[in-house]
Scaffold this active site. Sequence first.
Site, PDB file in Angstrom:
ATOM      1  CB  ALA A  48     -41.240 -22.637 -23.925  1.00 20.12           C
ATOM      2  N   GLY A  94     -36.322 -21.152 -25.765  1.00 17.67           N
ATOM      3  CA  GLY A  94     -36.958 -19.838 -25.865  1.00 17.67           C
ATOM      4  C   GLY A  94     -36.151 -18.746 -25.169  1.00 17.67           C
ATOM      5  CD  GLU A 118     -36.608 -19.957 -29.969  1.00 25.12           C
ATOM      6  OE1 GLU A 118     -37.264 -20.320 -28.959  1.00 25.12           O
ATOM      7  OE2 GLU A 118     -36.913 -20.263 -31.121  1.00 25.12           O
ATOM      8  CD  GLU A 155     -35.739 -24.893 -28.387  1.00 23.51           C
ATOM      9  OE1 GLU A 155     -34.570 -25.266 -28.573  1.00 23.51           O
ATOM     10  OE2 GLU A 155     -36.054 -23.701 -28.253  1.00 23.51           O
TER      11      GLU A 155
HETATM   12  C1  3H9 Z   1     -38.721 -24.099 -25.693  1.00 21.70           C
HETATM   13  O1  3H9 Z   1     -38.112 -23.207 -25.184  1.00 21.70           O
HETATM   14  C2  3H9 Z   1     -39.590 -23.916 -26.898  1.00 21.70           C
HETATM   15  C3  3H9 Z   1     -39.350 -22.612 -27.636  1.00 21.70           C
HETATM   16  O2  3H9 Z   1     -38.334 -22.764 -28.582  1.00 21.70           O
HETATM   17  C4  3H9 Z   1     -40.549 -22.159 -28.415  1.00 21.70           C
HETATM   18  C5  3H9 Z   1     -41.655 -21.548 -27.665  1.00 21.70           C
HETATM   19  C6  3H9 Z   1     -42.728 -21.014 -28.562  1.00 21.70           C
HETATM   20  N1  3H9 Z   1     -40.168 -25.089 -17.847  1.00 21.70           N
HETATM   21  O3  3H9 Z   1     -33.241 -29.317 -14.015  1.00 21.70           O
HETATM   22  P1  3H9 Z   1     -33.448 -28.752 -12.649  1.00 21.70           P
HETATM   23  C7  3H9 Z   1     -37.975 -26.950 -13.579  1.00 21.70           C
HETATM   24  S1  3H9 Z   1     -38.692 -25.667 -25.017  1.00 21.70           S
HETATM   25  C8  3H9 Z   1     -40.731 -25.414 -16.671  1.00 21.70           C
HETATM   26  O4  3H9 Z   1     -33.623 -29.709 -11.545  1.00 21.70           O
HETATM   27  P2  3H9 Z   1     -30.798 -27.631 -12.762  1.00 21.70           P
HETATM   28  C9  3H9 Z   1     -37.625 -28.402 -13.317  1.00 21.70           C
HETATM   29  O5  3H9 Z   1     -38.699 -29.252 -13.643  1.00 21.70           O
HETATM   30  C10 3H9 Z   1     -37.719 -25.487 -23.534  1.00 21.70           C
HETATM   31  N2  3H9 Z   1     -40.024 -25.929 -15.628  1.00 21.70           N
HETATM   32  O6  3H9 Z   1     -32.296 -27.705 -12.267  1.00 21.70           O
HETATM   33  C11 3H9 Z   1     -37.333 -28.355 -11.828  1.00 21.70           C
HETATM   34  O7  3H9 Z   1     -38.581 -28.330 -11.158  1.00 21.70           O
HETATM   35  P3  3H9 Z   1     -38.768 -29.023  -9.744  1.00 21.70           P
HETATM   36  C12 3H9 Z   1     -36.277 -25.461 -23.816  1.00 21.70           C
HETATM   37  C13 3H9 Z   1     -38.714 -26.096 -15.808  1.00 21.70           C
HETATM   38  O8  3H9 Z   1     -30.216 -26.465 -12.084  1.00 21.70           O
HETATM   39  C14 3H9 Z   1     -36.666 -27.000 -11.642  1.00 21.70           C
HETATM   40  O9  3H9 Z   1     -37.056 -26.218 -12.795  1.00 21.70           O
HETATM   41  N3  3H9 Z   1     -35.532 -25.448 -22.577  1.00 21.70           N
HETATM   42  C15 3H9 Z   1     -38.077 -25.763 -17.005  1.00 21.70           C
HETATM   43  O10 3H9 Z   1     -30.148 -28.955 -12.652  1.00 21.70           O
HETATM   44  C16 3H9 Z   1     -35.162 -27.057 -11.596  1.00 21.70           C
HETATM   45  O11 3H9 Z   1     -34.695 -27.766 -12.737  1.00 21.70           O
HETATM   46  C17 3H9 Z   1     -35.088 -26.565 -21.985  1.00 21.70           C
HETATM   47  O12 3H9 Z   1     -35.258 -27.642 -22.482  1.00 21.70           O
HETATM   48  C18 3H9 Z   1     -38.860 -25.246 -18.063  1.00 21.70           C
HETATM   49  N4  3H9 Z   1     -38.319 -24.873 -19.249  1.00 21.70           N
HETATM   50  O13 3H9 Z   1     -30.872 -27.341 -14.340  1.00 21.70           O
HETATM   51  C19 3H9 Z   1     -34.349 -26.391 -20.692  1.00 21.70           C
HETATM   52  N5  3H9 Z   1     -36.750 -26.035 -16.892  1.00 21.70           N
HETATM   53  O14 3H9 Z   1     -37.844 -28.293  -8.831  1.00 21.70           O
HETATM   54  C20 3H9 Z   1     -34.811 -27.382 -19.677  1.00 21.70           C
HETATM   55  C21 3H9 Z   1     -36.571 -26.517 -15.638  1.00 21.70           C
HETATM   56  O15 3H9 Z   1     -40.209 -28.898  -9.462  1.00 21.70           O
HETATM   57  N6  3H9 Z   1     -34.190 -27.212 -18.386  1.00 21.70           N
HETATM   58  N7  3H9 Z   1     -37.746 -26.556 -14.985  1.00 21.70           N
HETATM   59  O16 3H9 Z   1     -38.311 -30.465  -9.939  1.00 21.70           O
HETATM   60  C22 3H9 Z   1     -32.930 -27.582 -18.099  1.00 21.70           C
HETATM   61  O17 3H9 Z   1     -32.183 -28.027 -18.945  1.00 21.70           O
HETATM   62  C23 3H9 Z   1     -32.469 -27.470 -16.671  1.00 21.70           C
HETATM   63  O18 3H9 Z   1     -33.631 -27.415 -15.876  1.00 21.70           O
HETATM   64  C24 3H9 Z   1     -31.611 -26.241 -16.344  1.00 21.70           C
HETATM   65  C25 3H9 Z   1     -31.402 -26.150 -14.819  1.00 21.70           C
HETATM   66  C26 3H9 Z   1     -30.250 -26.412 -17.054  1.00 21.70           C
HETATM   67  C27 3H9 Z   1     -32.268 -24.983 -16.813  1.00 21.70           C
END
Ligand code: 3H9
Length: 714
Positions: free
Chosen positions: A72, A111, A114, A134
């Site tokens: 998400a 998500g 999902e 999450e």
């Molecule tokens: C969910 O999914 C709820 C659902 O179950 C239900 C829905 C109804 N959204 O970490 P990085 C940005 S909850 C928006 O430095 P990497 C991050 O802020 C979600 N922005 O890169 C950064 O921005 P900036 C469950 C996001 O390569 C840029 O992307 N998912 C999101 O080291 C790069 O990120 C998670 O918890 C996001 N979801 O790692 C996953 N994710 O450049 C969370 C990242 O402005 N994310 N950004 O600083 C991660 O674990 C890591 O970002 C990922 C990439 C492994 C994906």
Amino acid sequence: MAIDTTAPAASSPVTHELRGKVLLITVDNPPVNALSVDVRRGLAAAIEHAEANPAVQAVLIVGAGRNFIAGADIREFGKPPQPPALPDVLHRMETSHKPVIAAIHGAALGGGLEVALAAHYRLAVAGAKLGLPEVNLGLLPGAGGTQRTPRLIGAEAALSLMLSGRHVGAQEALKLGLVDRVGASDDVLAEGLAYAQELLANQSSAHPHVRRTRDAQGMADRAAAQAAIDAARAETAKKSRGLFSPLKIVDCVQAALDESFEEGLRFERKQFLACLESPQRAGLVHAFFAEREVQKAPETKSAAPRAIDTVGVIGGGTMGAGIAVAVLDAGLPVTMIERDEAALARGRAHVEKVYDGLIAKGRMKPEAKAPILARFNGSTSYDALASADLVIEAVFEDMAVKQAVFAELDRVCKPGAVLATNTSYLDIDAIAASIKRAQDVVGLHFFSPANIMKLLEVVVPKAVSADVVATAFELAKKLRKVPVRAGVCDGFIGNRMLAVYRTAADHLMEDGASPYQIDQAVREFGFPMGPYQVVDLAGGDIGWATRKRRAATRDPKARYVQIADRLCERGWFGQKTGRGFYLYPEGARAGTPDPEVEVIIAAERERAGITPRTFTNEEIIRRYMAAMINEGANVVHEKIALRPLDVDVTLMYGYGFPRYRGGPMKYADSVGLANVLADIREFAKEDPLFWRPSPLIVELVERGADFASLNQAA
Ligand code: 3H9
């Protein structure tokens, strides 16, 4: 099911094109293809298109760039929801009459996974990272994840994924049954198209195209599923102290076992919304963004880092050895300098002890130790540092000693070498000014144990050049530390604040709260340990030495609580001496309250002319937090920290501040700054010298603003 059919934006992040009989849907929403409203709309529209277009016989979903879909859009949380909701989009996808295939590379998280679970077939290529993280954001998988995952892979594996938030690779995902196949190459598009074509070619009643996860039989053995749920519930109740979402995850899996799929989804939605509205979600999402923001110090944008291929460490004590291990673990060679062979042998032994400990605990294979230690060298001569790119000094905390070390470094190091000090409070400007290359001197304040603690304060003296600061941030990345930029002052960000909130605790103790009650209140707030447990663990003699050194410069009008001194005078330095604030019989690690300490405290209260009063745990926390927040505000006001979020990250990563509260400044915003100021003014009636409201808090309250408003700046 009614689904929002608002047309996707003109330049939708979701595009589709026909590849033969396969509709290829591409999600292209940089940086990580998060499921923002436009992506949800685009996905919904693409599925409708697939259903309506007779030329389409199968659907393939891929992500553009480095990831499938990272979940998400976290930035949308806390804002008014915009339709369509993801669960509705995924329901539509799952009930589609044409087979939907998800081809995963990079992150398929939350998500994102999902989406893949609502598809009918899943393929992953090497390098894929699948998970339901999450829980780390105070949430639960809220788009069918709690219902589909246990049906697909069983309750035990699903609970383990959702409660840990861990990522699994393609092979493990295949083993778990989370994906159907792993691509032979890492060309996700080619693999996905080939898989889709293969499925179409094999169509028969024995291989029905549409195979819905909601019908999967992963929990067919109901007794086993119930046992897994019961075990997870017991474990979670024990482990996830204070956290809101983990038990709700367990409840959702119970619903998956007991209820129909639709009923389970409704239950999940309700729990998800409750989590979404919880302050813990707000705190954890703040922590997520804050720990990424701190990496972007101005110097990282204005200058390129210097190359760091070889590192020197001066001093083989606990800190020096911990730093050496952190550097070795990053794959770099280390040269340790000690004053004589015996000290060097001890330093080497400290380093080896860390690896032996890991081997004993089964966290490292015995054969992995030798190659690491092959990168470790020791010398008693500074000349061994002639070619080092970076030297980190971790010797005794004394200005003259440090300056002598830096004079040597000035003599032997090559031009351009970065010279870092690990001092925790000394004036780094003075250290830099004592040599001819002040532009190369920076502070790297590690926290003990240095190979484990994530925080690295990058202390920026006046004369340092920007590329040296950029190098420090680059090093932090290599060491997998979270760097926070700090200015020079006594204690920088963290220890300066610690000194103040520890003092507030001492005042509370002398005024009537027992150290045991204070520790308990602080633990209940969410810290892993209370302040007096920390003193006992670190050794009371350390703070005692600092207090003695500062005695001469202490404001004679400032209140000074002598209880800790009384304990130190008896040689009660904490765990290492068997007693401190607590008793540690027979080397026990957990202390028990000591009646003799209470007698000493009572005597000190009497000596100070204080009639003890009682405090509730809530009153204790109000003072403890007000002191922490006020000094945090001073640190920002004086530009020692760039923004409030830098203070938050420092306290979370270096001082055990509960992550689900997002750090002290985030906490202050959630309580309301005006309330914090009112508390400080109330406490100031008793002790106006200690409780001086920070000018920043006063100004923000006058403007009706909060700390969050300062996080965008800088
Ligand atoms: C969910 O999914 C709820 C659902 O179950 C239900 C829905 C109804 N959204 O970490 P990085 C940005 S909850 C928006 O430095 P990497 C991050 O802020 C979600 N922005 O890169 C950064 O921005 P900036 C469950 C996001 O390569 C840029 O992307 N998912 C999101 O080291 C790069 O990120 C998670 O918890 C996001 N979801 O790692 C996953 N994710 O450049 C969370 C990242 O402005 N994310 N950004 O600083 C991660 O674990 C890591 O970002 C990922 C990439 C492994 C994906």
